[in-house]
Each structure stands twice: as C-alpha cells, then as structure tokens.
Motif scaffolding. Structure first.
Motif, PDB file in Angstrom:
ATOM      1  N   ARG A 154      38.011 -23.438 -18.969  1.00  0.00           N
ATOM      2  CA  ARG A 154      39.158 -22.290 -18.617  1.00  0.00           C
ATOM      3  C   ARG A 154      39.239 -22.167 -17.434  1.00  0.00           C
ATOM      4  N   THR A 155      40.224 -21.279 -16.877  1.00  0.00           N
ATOM      5  CA  THR A 155      40.325 -20.943 -15.479  1.00  0.00           C
ATOM      6  C   THR A 155      39.227 -20.165 -14.819  1.00  0.00           C
ATOM      7  N   ASP A 156      38.353 -19.349 -15.811  1.00  0.00           N
ATOM      8  CA  ASP A 156      37.320 -18.722 -15.272  1.00  0.00           C
ATOM      9  C   ASP A 156      35.851 -19.853 -15.216  1.00  0.00           C
ATOM     10  N   GLY A 157      36.075 -21.045 -15.485  1.00  0.00           N
ATOM     11  CA  GLY A 157      35.364 -21.877 -15.692  1.00  0.00           C
ATOM     12  C   GLY A 157      34.386 -22.122 -16.752  1.00  0.00           C
ATOM     13  N   ARG A 158      34.797 -21.385 -17.919  1.00  0.00           N
ATOM     14  CA  ARG A 158      33.858 -21.372 -19.013  1.00  0.00           C
ATOM     15  C   ARG A 158      34.545 -22.441 -19.805  1.00  0.00           C
ATOM     16  N   VAL A 159      33.727 -23.055 -20.775  1.00  0.00           N
ATOM     17  CA  VAL A 159      33.932 -24.549 -21.639  1.00  0.00           C
ATOM     18  C   VAL A 159      34.581 -23.975 -22.791  1.00  0.00           C
ATOM     19  N   THR A 160      35.576 -24.715 -23.125  1.00  0.00           N
ATOM     20  CA  THR A 160      36.257 -24.469 -24.690  1.00  0.00           C
ATOM     21  C   THR A 160      36.158 -26.051 -25.355  1.00  0.00           C
ATOM     22  N   ALA A 161      35.797 -25.840 -26.620  1.00  0.00           N
ATOM     23  CA  ALA A 161      35.877 -27.114 -27.490  1.00  0.00           C
ATOM     24  C   ALA A 161      36.658 -26.995 -28.658  1.00  0.00           C
ATOM     25  N   LEU A 162      37.618 -27.565 -29.041  1.00  0.00           N
ATOM     26  CA  LEU A 162      38.764 -27.540 -29.933  1.00  0.00           C
ATOM     27  C   LEU A 162      38.702 -28.855 -30.627  1.00  0.00           C
ATOM     28  N   ALA A 163      38.925 -28.703 -31.939  1.00  0.00           N
ATOM     29  CA  ALA A 163      39.153 -30.091 -32.758  1.00  0.00           C
ATOM     30  C   ALA A 163      40.254 -30.820 -31.911  1.00  0.00           C
ATOM     31  N   ASP A 164      39.894 -32.223 -31.757  1.00  0.00           N
ATOM     32  CA  ASP A 164      40.822 -32.967 -31.026  1.00  0.00           C
ATOM     33  C   ASP A 164      41.918 -33.605 -32.062  1.00  0.00           C
ATOM     34  N   ALA A 165      42.583 -32.965 -32.880  1.00  0.00           N
ATOM     35  CA  ALA A 165      43.503 -33.383 -33.712  1.00  0.00           C
ATOM     36  C   ALA A 165      44.278 -32.306 -33.996  1.00  0.00           C
ATOM     37  N   CYS A 166      45.695 -32.560 -33.557  1.00  0.00           N
ATOM     38  CA  CYS A 166      46.702 -31.640 -33.530  1.00  0.00           C
ATOM     39  C   CYS A 166      46.901 -31.081 -35.235  1.00  0.00           C
ATOM     40  N   TRP A 167      47.138 -29.801 -35.166  1.00  0.00           N
ATOM     41  CA  TRP A 167      47.475 -29.208 -36.556  1.00  0.00           C
ATOM     42  C   TRP A 167      48.677 -30.049 -37.033  1.00  0.00           C
ATOM     43  N   HIS A 168      49.644 -30.151 -36.479  1.00  0.00           N
ATOM     44  CA  HIS A 168      50.922 -30.791 -37.113  1.00  0.00           C
ATOM     45  C   HIS A 168      50.664 -32.103 -37.489  1.00  0.00           C
ATOM     46  N   ARG A 169      50.613 -33.123 -36.670  1.00  0.00           N
ATOM     47  CA  ARG A 169      50.436 -34.521 -37.234  1.00  0.00           C
ATOM     48  C   ARG A 169      49.307 -35.205 -36.816  1.00  0.00           C
ATOM     49  N   ALA A 209      49.127 -22.023 -38.394  1.00  0.00           N
ATOM     50  CA  ALA A 209      48.682 -23.306 -37.379  1.00  0.00           C
ATOM     51  C   ALA A 209      47.803 -23.008 -36.571  1.00  0.00           C
ATOM     52  N   CYS A 210      46.644 -23.909 -36.257  1.00  0.00           N
ATOM     53  CA  CYS A 210      45.424 -23.407 -35.600  1.00  0.00           C
ATOM     54  C   CYS A 210      44.667 -24.876 -35.638  1.00  0.00           C
ATOM     55  N   VAL A 211      43.784 -24.950 -34.680  1.00  0.00           N
ATOM     56  CA  VAL A 211      43.000 -26.028 -34.845  1.00  0.00           C
ATOM     57  C   VAL A 211      41.528 -25.458 -34.896  1.00  0.00           C
ATOM     58  N   ARG A 212      40.480 -26.017 -35.263  1.00  0.00           N
ATOM     59  CA  ARG A 212      39.058 -25.383 -35.121  1.00  0.00           C
ATOM     60  C   ARG A 212      38.762 -25.416 -33.837  1.00  0.00           C
ATOM     61  N   SER A 213      38.040 -24.208 -33.504  1.00  0.00           N
ATOM     62  CA  SER A 213      37.233 -24.060 -32.256  1.00  0.00           C
ATOM     63  C   SER A 213      35.935 -23.961 -32.388  1.00  0.00           C
ATOM     64  N   TYR A 214      35.205 -24.611 -31.543  1.00  0.00           N
ATOM     65  CA  TYR A 214      33.494 -24.659 -31.939  1.00  0.00           C
ATOM     66  C   TYR A 214      32.784 -23.950 -30.877  1.00  0.00           C
ATOM     67  N   PRO A 215      31.985 -23.195 -31.289  1.00  0.00           N
ATOM     68  CA  PRO A 215      30.985 -22.474 -30.263  1.00  0.00           C
ATOM     69  C   PRO A 215      30.487 -23.621 -29.284  1.00  0.00           C
ATOM     70  N   VAL A 216      30.379 -23.174 -28.249  1.00  0.00           N
ATOM     71  CA  VAL A 216      29.740 -23.944 -26.796  1.00  0.00           C
ATOM     72  C   VAL A 216      28.903 -23.051 -26.225  1.00  0.00           C
ATOM     73  N   VAL A 217      27.842 -23.514 -25.481  1.00  0.00           N
ATOM     74  CA  VAL A 217      27.216 -22.919 -24.615  1.00  0.00           C
ATOM     75  C   VAL A 217      26.479 -24.127 -23.538  1.00  0.00           C
ATOM     76  N   GLU A 218      26.963 -23.531 -22.363  1.00  0.00           N
ATOM     77  CA  GLU A 218      26.174 -24.411 -21.003  1.00  0.00           C
ATOM     78  C   GLU A 218      25.055 -23.953 -20.731  1.00  0.00           C
ATOM     79  N   ARG A 219      24.151 -25.053 -20.628  1.00  0.00           N
ATOM     80  CA  ARG A 219      22.604 -24.587 -20.532  1.00  0.00           C
ATOM     81  C   ARG A 219      21.851 -25.895 -20.128  1.00  0.00           C
ATOM     82  N   HIS A 220      20.950 -25.832 -19.135  1.00  0.00           N
ATOM     83  CA  HIS A 220      20.124 -26.833 -18.862  1.00  0.00           C
ATOM     84  C   HIS A 220      20.989 -28.172 -18.452  1.00  0.00           C
TER      85      HIS A 220
END
Ligand code: FES
Ligand code: FES
Ligand SMILES: [Fe+2]
Lengths: 349, 322
Positions: free
Chosen positions: A40-55, A97-108
């Motif tokens: 994201r713009t603040d540098g933190r990481v996002t992980a989402l399901a890589d499949a659109c809710w639609h098709r 309408a949503c896709v799954r978001s996964y918990p992520v942590v940046e470490r080591h």
C-alpha cells in the motif's frame, strides 16, 4: 468430508522475499490458493485472493489504484480488505462483492501469509529466522521453485547424511555417516544434532575457516544442529572450529559459524517455493564473502533440487509404493508426524 | 470467497426443534460429519411451499451450544412467503436438503471497533460473529432491536455470553432504536455489521451515508426476505407478450411470471445482482423495493424493479421484460 491435505493451513508461510513485493502486483500461489501481493502507499503489504469476485480472472492482471486494486477485465475496484468499492454499470455496491484478504506479516526479510482461519493469525507465531536481519549476522539467499511435494525438501534437510554422496565435492565428508546423532522433539519442533570431532574439513568449510584463520591446516570439530519449526521452517546451525578448542562445550571463538535458513511454502500438492539464505557471523561487511557463499550454497542446493524433482517423478512413476525408512530418517519422520497431527486437528479428526 | 463457490447440496437430519420464543424455533440439524461454519455464515435450505419446491436462506446460530451441528433460528412469519411455516413444521428425524455454509458478511478481524446491529430474528448471524470477536479480544458492542421480546430471540444467551456488551431497544416497551444516534456515537474506525428488516437496514445505510462514513465499513445481509410493507397479493401483466399473472402473498413475481410462461433472466434470487430487473410501464399501487441492487434514486423513480424480491403493494402492475 474433507480430503486430506499434506500441509496445515493455520500457520504462517513465507509468500515472498521482502524485496519482491512493491507497488506492483505479484501473483503467487500459496498452499493451493492463488494470491496477489502488493504494498500500500504506506509501505505495508496486502494479500488478496487472486481471482475476481465477478468472473474469476486474476486480479494480478489488473492495476493498483491507491491502496486498492482494480480488476483488469470489467473494472470492479476492491480496497485493501478485498471489499468492492466501485462496481461499473450500477449505482450501488453488491453487498457480497468481495475477495478474501489474507493476514500478512513482514518479518526476517520475508512476507508471511496465513492461509487458514484468520482468527488464529497471531504474529507471535511467525517462525524464528532472525539471523536473516540480525545485525550480528550477514548473508543472503534465493528462492528455488521445486517440482516436488514440500515434504521431500523437509526430509532432505532433516537428514544431512546425503551430503556425503550428493555434495561430496563441497560439504560432504565420510564422517557424516559414521558419527552418532541425536534427535529430540516438542509439539512444534524437531532437532537433530550431530558433532564430528577431529575430522578433515571438507572443501567448503576449509575455505570458510581460512577466511578467519588463514594459517590453520589441522583437523576441525564440525557441527550440524538442524532445528525444524512447524510447519516448514528449518534453521541449521552449522560450522567448524579448530579441533579441540572447546566448540562442543560452547566456545566457538576458534571457528566459523553459519546458519542455513530454510522455509518451504507448499505451492500445490506437488510443487513448492523454497526460500533459503545463508547467514554467517564473521567478516560481516565483506560483500565478496556474502556473494560467494550465496552462489556456493546455490550450487549445492541445485544438486538437491535435481534429486528432489527426480524423486517426485519416481514417486509418481511407482504408484502404490511407499518409502522404506532408515534410522537416518528419524528427524524427517518426526516432522511428518507433527505435520499429520496439525492437519488432522484442522480437519477435526 | 473469490467468485462463487459451486452449490453442493447434501442431506442433514433434523435432530431437535424447540421453541425459543412464541414466534421463533431453534432447529438443530445434524450434517453427519464435520462442517466449517464461517462467522455470520448461512445455509440454503430446500423447502416446500404449497407443494412447490423453493429455497430459503437461514443464518446459522453459532452460539457454541451444539458443537458439530448446523443450528438455525426461524421466526414464523405469518405474512411471509411460506418458508418459515415449513421449517416450523419439521420434526426430529426429518431429512432436509441444504447447501453451504456460505459467508455473506466477510467478518474482518483486527478492526478498532465493531458494532453488531440486529433487528429481531436478524440477530442469528451476529451470534457467531460476536463469539469470534470476543475470543479475539476485540472491542465490540451488540445492539438488538425488536418490537417485543417475543420477536427478539437468543437475547438471554447473548447477554450471558457477552456481559456488558449487549444493549436492546424494545419498541413495544417504549425504548426505540435511535439509528441516527448510533451512527453519531460510533467512533471513527467502527465497522458495522447489520442484519434485520429492510426498513431498518435502509435507514441505517442512509444515516451512515449522510454522516460521510465509508460505505465498505457497513456490512449487511438481507436475503431480500423483507420489505417496507407486508407481502400482499397483486397482479402483473406483460402487455407486449400478452402475459397476465396473479402473484400470491407467498410467491415471488419472478416465479409467478415464469409459471405464466415468461422467459425470465435471473441469478441471485436475493435482490443483489440486478439480472431480474424489468421496466415498469405503470402501476396502480406503490412498489415495495426489496432489493439492494437499485439505488435510492432508482427506486424512487419507479421505472424499474427486481422481480425476484420486489412486489407491488396490492393493485396491478404493468411491466416489460428484456
Ligand atoms: S472479472 Fe473482474 S470485474 Fe469482471
Ligand atoms: S435475481 Fe438477482 S436481483 Fe433478482
Ligand atoms: Fe543437500
């Protein structure tokens, strides 16, 4: 009702190196789930399901819009929680309408992802790989995309007698197969310890010892302390010291010490992302050594990769046949038992 | 939760059915093996209404009191479409076909604050969410509203499980739900999960919008099962095709039109997708829009409606179809 998986889902898995994830879309499959990663713009990481809710098209083929992502096909926009924020051709938002978001942590130096029930995603459970970014240690690593079940990699690392035969020109020596070793375990860890006293250092270690003690030519005491942390991290404390200078008793000042840091993330049942690094605690600022070690280990691991992929093909070519096990497999057998327990617990068995 | 999980129907056995209030029954279903229940999840149930097979969605009551079971709480809706009557008629040992569970809310952990708001039987999905929030140490508040205690099931259990976190507003006892106040008092960063009658959900949404709160922080589920009026019989025609139909109280306009021979397009059957949208030519009665697809502006204009859930409040409706 559940088909048995080979990996638990309620755990942190390394999804990527820190440097791989940025302001662009990275597609990666983790534990069978296609995921898209970005910062994201603040540098933190996002992980989402890589499949659109639609098709279902990969969102990784879309584009970043601020902290969110826009599907590249019909333009649905999602925020970094995976919730739709804009739907073309209608004035409202479809509430489902949503896709799954996964918990992520940046470490080591890794981005860790929790593919299971998010309620359990406690950052305190991220495996300890601190040598990767500890100022007392220096090193670097790479990723191997294996064409094999991730457990074959775990087996490989838990039993280093294979060094004698597979890595004879670099780190192997006959004593690996001759000295006794000790195996201990807890509910989440397995440790295999092996000491070789007064042996001739194999070429790789002779070169490392010479970096610190150019004049030493005599025998060494060599150690390998392999520590597995469930579900798939193995940190190996390795090194050699001038023989008889007290290394087994805890004084490693007359030696060189490294950590082989491995974390293996199942991609599918038959493939994995194998993240590894080699860290050392001597000549920390010498980039020449860092690069040489990384490339040296990379060459050694290529020998493993070739064997493991061939092993997987052989397993597939011999359906209906299981492994025989030897005493040297004790570490790997404990690892598999802990993993089976985790998978069963998740299935409610 | 990317794309739609393919429907897989399976049999469950009715283990127990017991009254919770005079209007609500707790129905305990044995799935015959382990099933994962997402917080706020629901199942689809194959029901019989006047001898015709239909499906209904019921949220799961995941209060931890019947481990390994699928529990639904069903309010007998005298003015409803007939599914609840069927459910109330179930007896131990009966077999049901169900599909799911599915997650409609997508509860996200780790938010600063949560407000769970229920109207009447709408409390059911929030019970499981509240448990997850409690176990994760979250800051949450539960507000349960209804016209009488009989319409507000599971309140005692909820109070016991979440001491100090449950408030209720019973309009029959003179404590009215103040939605504007709830929105005003919800601190920045609050995420709202709401389930209840359409009127309440819509009003909350308006306050939320007017207060400039982020739309994505308001999570709702309606199943299109209620409107702003009770369901009544009305008639509908498609002049271009010469089709006339009477839509009884317990049937949808979509079903009535299909039975009368109209070739209708549809998908979600719960007022979300808009595929069943048709053009309104004229109407003699107000339209009870029960969908969440059309915007307030579009609903007020009365040029279109979603036939899977929306109705005319009596009278006669003339439409054209794609
Ligand atoms: S497939 Fe993504 S918007 Fe249509
Ligand atoms: S079928 Fe989806 S809104 Fe009617
Ligand atoms: Fe090896």
């Amino acid at each position: 009702m559940q088909t048995s998986r080979s990996f638990p889902l309620n755990a942190w898995y390394a999804a990527a190196w820190d440097h791989e994830v940025g302001r662009s879309l990275l597609a990666r499959t983790v534990c069978g789930a296609p995921v898209v990663l970005y910062r994201r713009t603040d540098g933190r990481v996002t992980a989402l399901a890589d499949a659109c809710w639609h098709r279902l098209v990969p969102l990784s083929m879309g584009r970043l819009v601020g902290d969110g992502i826009q599907c590249g096909y019909h333009g649905i926009r999602y925020d970094s929680d995976g919730r739709a924020t804009h739907m073309p051709a209608q004035e409202t938002l479809n509430p489902s309408a949503c896709v799954r978001s996964y918990p992520v942590v940046e470490r080591h130096r890794y981005v860790w992802l929790w593919p299971g029930d998010p309620a359990g995603a406690d950052p305190a459970l991220v495996p300890d790989m601190h040598w990767n970014d500890d100022p007392e240690w220096a090193g670097d690593g790479k990723t191997i995309h294996t064409e094999c079940d991730y457990r074959l990699v775990l087996d490989n690392l838990m039993d280093l007698t294979h060094e004698t035969f597979l890595h004879g020109s670099s780190i192997g020596n006959a004593e690996l197969n001759e000295v006794p070793f000790e195996v201990t375990h807890t509910d989440t860890t397995v440790t295999v310890t092996r000491w070789m006293h007064g042996i001739q250092a194999p070429p790789f270690w002779a070169a490392q010892l010479a970096e610190r003690f150019p004049d030493h030519t005599g025998p060494v005491d060599r150690w390998q302390i392999i520590r597995f942390e469930a579900p798939s991290t193995i940190c190996i404390d390795v090194g050699v010291a001038k023989a008889g200078t007290g290394a087994p008793e805890g004084d490693r000042s007359q030696g060189v010490n490294g950590y082989v840091l491995n974390t293996i993330t199942p991609e599918t049942d038959g493939t994995s992302h194998y993240f590894w690094a080699f860290a050392r605690n001597y000549k920390l600022l010498d980039q020449r050594i860092t690069t040489r070690l990384r490339e040296g280990v990379s060459g050694v691991f290529f020998e493993d990769e070739t064997m493991l992929n061939a092993q997987q093909r052989a397993i597939e070519a011999n359906p209906g046949y299981d492994f025989y096990n030897l005493n040297i497999d004790a570490g790997g057998m404990w690892v598999r038992r802990l993993l089976e327990r985790m998978v069963d617990a998740e299935a409610g068995v | 939760m990317a794309g739609r999980e393919r429907a897989r129907w399976f049999d469950v056995r009715v283990e127990r059915t017991e009254p919770v209030t005079s209007e609500v029954r707790r129905i305990v279903l044995d799935p015959g093996g382990p099933v994962a229940v997402p917080p706020g999840g629901h199942i689809e149930v194959a029901v019989q209404v006047d001898g015709r097979p239909q499906t209904r969605c019921y949220s799961l009551v995941d209060d931890g009191r019947d481990a390994g079971r699928l529990v639904v709480g069903v309010r007998l809706a005298p003015d409803g479409r007939g599914g609840s009557r069927y459910m109330h008629g179930l007896r131990p040992g009966d077999t049901l076909k169900v599909c799911g569970p599915r997650d409609g809310f997508g509860l996200l952990p780790g938010r600063e604050r949560y407000l769970l708001l229920a109207g009447g039987i709408g409390i059911t999905p929030l019970i499981g969410m509240a448990r997850v929030l409690r176990d994760s140490g979250a800051d949450y508040r539960i507000v349960h509203a209804g016209r009488s205690r009989d319409a507000m099931p599971f309140l005692d259990g909820l109070r016991a499980d979440h001491p100090g976190r449950v408030e209720c507003a019973v309009s029959g006892e003179g404590t009215r739900l103040d939605l504007a106040g709830l929105v005003r008092d919800a601190p920045e960063g609050t995420e709202v999960y709401v389930c209840g009658p359409m009127r309440m959900v819509e009003e909350l949404r308006r306050h939320w919008q007017q207060a400039g709160r982020p739309a994505s922080a308001l999570r709702l589920e309606t199943f299109g099962s209620s409107g702003t009026h009770p369901a009544t019989e009305f008639t509908v025609e498609i002049p271009r095709l010469g089709i006339h139909a009477t839509v009884p109280r317990n049937e949808s306009m979509l079903d009535a039109l299909r039975a009368a021979g109209a070739d209708m397009m549809f998908d979600c059957l719960r007022g979300e997708c808009g595929l069943c949208e048709v053009r309104v030519l004229s109407t003699t009665a107000p339209i009870d829009h029960r969908d969440v697809f059309l915007s307030d502006r579009q609903k007020a204009a009365e040029h279109t409606l979603c036939t899977c859930v929306s109705r005319a409040v009596g009278g006669h409706l003339s439409i054209d179809v794609p």
